[in-house]
Design a protein around this motif. Structure first.
Motif, PDB file in Angstrom:
ATOM      1  N   LEU A   1       0.880  -1.077   0.374  1.00  8.79           N
ATOM      2  CA  LEU A   1       0.329  -0.117  -0.304  1.00  8.79           C
ATOM      3  C   LEU A   1       0.733   1.007  -0.103  1.00  8.79           C
ATOM      4  CD1 LEU A   1      -2.914  -1.146   2.645  1.00  8.79           C
ATOM      5  CD2 LEU A   1      -2.618  -1.220   0.138  1.00  8.79           C
ATOM      6  N   VAL A   2       1.884   1.275  -0.003  1.00 10.20           N
ATOM      7  CA  VAL A   2       3.374   2.556  -0.039  1.00 10.20           C
ATOM      8  C   VAL A   2       2.818   3.197  -0.852  1.00 10.20           C
ATOM      9  CG1 VAL A   2       5.585   3.299   0.513  1.00 10.20           C
ATOM     10  CG2 VAL A   2       4.905   1.118   1.737  1.00 10.20           C
ATOM     11  N   GLY A   3       3.264   4.673  -1.008  1.00  7.04           N
ATOM     12  CA  GLY A   3       2.465   5.440  -1.784  1.00  7.04           C
ATOM     13  C   GLY A   3       1.100   5.868  -2.355  1.00  7.04           C
ATOM     14  N   LEU A   4       0.495   4.268  -2.454  1.00  6.07           N
ATOM     15  CA  LEU A   4      -0.871   4.694  -2.494  1.00  6.07           C
ATOM     16  C   LEU A   4      -2.349   5.994  -1.922  1.00  6.07           C
ATOM     17  CD1 LEU A   4      -1.905   0.620  -2.822  1.00  6.07           C
ATOM     18  CD2 LEU A   4      -0.889   2.423  -4.963  1.00  6.07           C
ATOM     19  N   LYS A   5      -2.766   6.924  -2.651  1.00  6.18           N
ATOM     20  CA  LYS A   5      -3.498   7.654  -2.192  1.00  6.18           C
ATOM     21  C   LYS A   5      -5.062   6.763  -1.722  1.00  6.18           C
ATOM     22  CE  LYS A   5      -4.918  12.155  -1.878  1.00  6.18           C
ATOM     23  NZ  LYS A   5      -4.492  13.851  -2.721  1.00  6.18           N
ATOM     24  N   THR A   6      -5.052   5.308  -0.841  1.00  3.97           N
ATOM     25  CA  THR A   6      -7.196   5.265  -0.705  1.00  3.97           C
ATOM     26  C   THR A   6      -7.021   6.055   0.313  1.00  3.97           C
ATOM     27  OG1 THR A   6      -5.662   4.119   1.573  1.00  3.97           O
ATOM     28  CG2 THR A   6      -4.684   2.690  -0.204  1.00  3.97           C
ATOM     29  N   LEU A   7      -8.346   5.469   0.862  1.00  7.21           N
ATOM     30  CA  LEU A   7      -9.687   5.864   1.780  1.00  7.21           C
ATOM     31  C   LEU A   7      -9.655   6.005   2.991  1.00  7.21           C
ATOM     32  CD1 LEU A   7     -12.510   4.356  -0.499  1.00  7.21           C
ATOM     33  CD2 LEU A   7     -11.115   7.236  -0.789  1.00  7.21           C
TER      34      LEU A   7
ATOM     35  N   SER B   1      -1.251  16.630   4.056  1.00 12.83           N
ATOM     36  CA  SER B   1      -2.157  16.216   2.504  1.00 12.83           C
ATOM     37  C   SER B   1      -1.067  16.836   1.805  1.00 12.83           C
ATOM     38  CB  SER B   1      -3.408  17.784   2.911  1.00 12.83           C
ATOM     39  OG  SER B   1      -3.254  18.530   2.595  1.00 12.83           O
ATOM     40  N   SER B   2       0.287  16.809   1.719  1.00  9.96           N
ATOM     41  CA  SER B   2       1.275  17.386   0.780  1.00  9.96           C
ATOM     42  C   SER B   2       2.615  16.984   0.720  1.00  9.96           C
ATOM     43  CB  SER B   2       1.114  18.467   0.825  1.00  9.96           C
ATOM     44  OG  SER B   2      -0.281  19.531   1.735  1.00  9.96           O
ATOM     45  N   ASN B   3       3.191  16.781  -0.038  1.00  8.98           N
ATOM     46  CA  ASN B   3       4.788  16.421  -0.155  1.00  8.98           C
ATOM     47  C   ASN B   3       5.327  17.558  -0.185  1.00  8.98           C
ATOM     48  OD1 ASN B   3       3.107  14.722  -2.522  1.00  8.98           O
ATOM     49  ND2 ASN B   3       4.128  13.766  -1.218  1.00  8.98           N
ATOM     50  N   CYS B   4       7.073  17.884   0.315  1.00  6.36           N
ATOM     51  CA  CYS B   4       7.350  18.567   0.919  1.00  6.36           C
ATOM     52  C   CYS B   4       8.479  18.125   0.579  1.00  6.36           C
ATOM     53  CB  CYS B   4       7.440  18.149   2.459  1.00  6.36           C
ATOM     54  SG  CYS B   4       8.478  16.774   2.840  1.00  6.36           S
ATOM     55  N   PHE B   5       9.475  19.275   0.077  1.00  4.80           N
ATOM     56  CA  PHE B   5      10.633  19.346  -0.565  1.00  4.80           C
ATOM     57  C   PHE B   5      10.979  20.172   0.580  1.00  4.80           C
ATOM     58  CE2 PHE B   5       8.344  18.434  -4.385  1.00  4.80           C
ATOM     59  CZ  PHE B   5       9.956  17.915  -5.249  1.00  4.80           C
ATOM     60  N   ILE B   6      12.579  19.918   0.769  1.00  3.70           N
ATOM     61  CA  ILE B   6      13.289  20.835   1.887  1.00  3.70           C
ATOM     62  C   ILE B   6      14.916  20.958   1.704  1.00  3.70           C
ATOM     63  CG2 ILE B   6      14.472  20.715   4.287  1.00  3.70           C
ATOM     64  CD1 ILE B   6      12.405  17.975   4.650  1.00  3.70           C
ATOM     65  N   ARG B   7      15.446  22.063   1.885  1.00  2.00           N
ATOM     66  CA  ARG B   7      16.526  22.645   1.178  1.00  2.00           C
ATOM     67  C   ARG B   7      17.599  22.905   2.590  1.00  2.00           C
ATOM     68  NH1 ARG B   7      18.756  24.768  -3.311  1.00  2.00           N
ATOM     69  NH2 ARG B   7      20.327  26.770  -2.371  1.00  2.00           N
TER      70      ARG B   7
ATOM     71  N   ASN C   1       5.895   4.529   3.749  1.00  2.00           N
ATOM     72  CA  ASN C   1       4.962   5.370   4.052  1.00  2.00           C
ATOM     73  C   ASN C   1       4.726   6.903   3.231  1.00  2.00           C
ATOM     74  OD1 ASN C   1       6.320   7.075   5.029  1.00  2.00           O
ATOM     75  ND2 ASN C   1       5.886   5.907   6.826  1.00  2.00           N
ATOM     76  N   GLY C   2       3.091   6.997   3.324  1.00  2.00           N
ATOM     77  CA  GLY C   2       2.877   8.867   2.259  1.00  2.00           C
ATOM     78  C   GLY C   2       2.924   8.353   0.887  1.00  2.00           C
ATOM     79  N   VAL C   3       2.817   9.480   0.372  1.00  2.00           N
ATOM     80  CA  VAL C   3       2.110   9.042  -0.556  1.00  2.00           C
ATOM     81  C   VAL C   3       2.574   9.485  -1.532  1.00  2.00           C
ATOM     82  CG1 VAL C   3      -0.229  10.846  -1.874  1.00  2.00           C
ATOM     83  CG2 VAL C   3      -0.516   9.622   0.226  1.00  2.00           C
ATOM     84  N   HIS C   4       2.715   9.363  -2.993  1.00  2.00           N
ATOM     85  CA  HIS C   4       3.531   9.530  -3.949  1.00  2.00           C
ATOM     86  C   HIS C   4       2.403  10.856  -4.398  1.00  2.00           C
ATOM     87  CE1 HIS C   4       5.276   5.428  -4.077  1.00  2.00           C
ATOM     88  NE2 HIS C   4       6.269   6.188  -3.590  1.00  2.00           N
ATOM     89  N   GLY C   5       2.385  11.976  -4.463  1.00  2.00           N
ATOM     90  CA  GLY C   5       1.560  12.911  -5.099  1.00  2.00           C
ATOM     91  C   GLY C   5       2.163  13.445  -6.717  1.00  2.00           C
ATOM     92  N   VAL C   6       1.011  13.585  -7.237  1.00  2.00           N
ATOM     93  CA  VAL C   6       1.526  14.287  -8.671  1.00  2.00           C
ATOM     94  C   VAL C   6       1.695  15.169  -8.634  1.00  2.00           C
ATOM     95  CG1 VAL C   6      -0.719  12.735  -9.411  1.00  2.00           C
ATOM     96  CG2 VAL C   6      -1.638  15.378  -8.862  1.00  2.00           C
ATOM     97  N   MET C   7       1.468  16.516  -7.782  1.00  2.00           N
ATOM     98  CA  MET C   7       2.767  17.261  -7.447  1.00  2.00           C
ATOM     99  C   MET C   7       4.184  16.952  -7.609  1.00  2.00           C
ATOM    100  SD  MET C   7       2.194  20.954  -8.436  1.00  2.00           S
ATOM    101  CE  MET C   7       0.559  21.200  -8.975  1.00  2.00           C
ATOM    102  N   ARG C   8       4.255  16.342  -6.812  1.00  2.00           N
ATOM    103  CA  ARG C   8       6.155  16.302  -6.471  1.00  2.00           C
ATOM    104  C   ARG C   8       5.869  15.363  -7.356  1.00  2.00           C
ATOM    105  NH1 ARG C   8       8.274  11.330  -4.880  1.00  2.00           N
ATOM    106  NH2 ARG C   8       9.586  11.044  -3.353  1.00  2.00           N
ATOM    107  N   ALA C   9       5.150  14.062  -8.550  1.00  2.00           N
ATOM    108  CA  ALA C   9       6.273  14.583  -9.632  1.00  2.00           C
ATOM    109  C   ALA C   9       6.156  14.822 -10.497  1.00  2.00           C
ATOM    110  CB  ALA C   9       5.210  12.996 -10.139  1.00  2.00           C
TER     111      ALA C   9
END
Length: 270
Positions: free
Chosen positions: A136-142, A176-182, A195-203
């Motif tokens: 289930l890793v990366g999936l946006k399940t209910l 409810s978001s992915n993150c980018f860190i500097r 864990n976490g969601v493979h977000g479309v905006m992240r991609a």
């Protein structure tokens, strides 16, 4: 708000729908801007992957059919589209029904603007994510109970979005978001291994970074590195950059956000 089920406008949902009883399904949330279904290909690809992983027999053409109906009713379509794939109706118990899945499409009209960096304050939440079943890793399940509790904590702190770690002490994403860190003048995004969601905006952002030769490392980010964060932004399908200007009591560098936003042309998302 309007809701379509398998391409037909509805005003109710069956009581035996497994999405309600078990969270049995997946979903995606998209931005509609001037009639354009943004990141459409990435949304469909993610739904297909989730349906395959969850053994959901879903006809995704119902999404397009519902969207066409909405375009006919609203000449200048703006708002949020939420697509829910449900296992459908079934008897009590976990055994899977044999029929095809149901495809729900919700439309929430709202005024949408061209993208600009959104400046926010943020911090690190105390609640931590558990480790997912590898399947289930990366999936946006209910099943979003973790996010519900995390959002409650963020709201109590007055943060629109916040960093979330897992039980192993690694930074994962936002509520409810992915993150980018500097860190050390380099952009990093957490590797979503457990864990976490493979977000479309992240991609999309990772693709743009590769296109415009902006270095970004995908790796585990330990909680011990929090003090070294120079800049941090969150992204999801509804916004490409929620830039953190203050993290707890520390001000973060702002110029890297502006430079990256311009370099990656994030005002233009198709």
């Amino acid at each position: 708000m309007q809701c379509y089920k398998n391409g037909q406008l509805i005003d109710s949902i069956p009581l035996l729908d497994r999405a309600f009883h078990y969270g049995d399904g997946c979903f995606t949330t998209a931005r509609i801007f001037h009639g354009n279904f943004e990141l459409k290909e990435l949304h469909f690809a993610r739904l297909k992957l989730a349906c395959n992983s969850l053994s959901l027999d879903a006809d995704l053409s119902f999404i397009e059919k519902s969207f066409v109906h909405l375009q006919q009713q609203h000449p200048n379509l703006n708002g949020t589209l939420k697509v829910v794939i449900s296992r459908g109706e079934g008897d009590r118990g976990y055994s899977l029904p044999l029929h095809a899945a149901d495809v729900y499409v919700w439309y929430y009209p709202r005024v949408t603007q061209a993208f600009q960096p959104e400046w926010i304050e943020s911090g690190m939440l105390n609640h931590a994510l558990g480790l997912n079943m590898p399947h289930l890793v990366g999936l946006k399940t209910l099943n979003r109970l973790e996010q519900v509790l995390l959002k409650q904590e963020a709201d109590q702190q007055g943060w629109l979005e916040a960093l979330v770690s897992d039980v192993q002490g690694s930074i994962v994403e936002g509520v409810s978001s992915n993150c980018f860190i500097r860190i050390n003048d380099r952009w990093i995004t957490p590797e979503l291994r457990y864990n976490g969601v493979h977000g479309v905006m992240r991609a999309k952002i990772l693709s743009r970074m590769q296109q415009y030769q902006v270095e970004c490392e995908q790796r585990c980010i330990d909680m011990s590195e929090i003090g070294r964060i120079q800049s941090l932004f969150f992204c999801n399908a509804l916004h490409p950059m929620k830039a953190v200007i203050r993290f707890h009591d520390r001000c973060l560098e702002q110029q890297p956000y502006l430079d990256l936003f311009e370099t990656l042309k994030l005002s233009q998302i198709d």
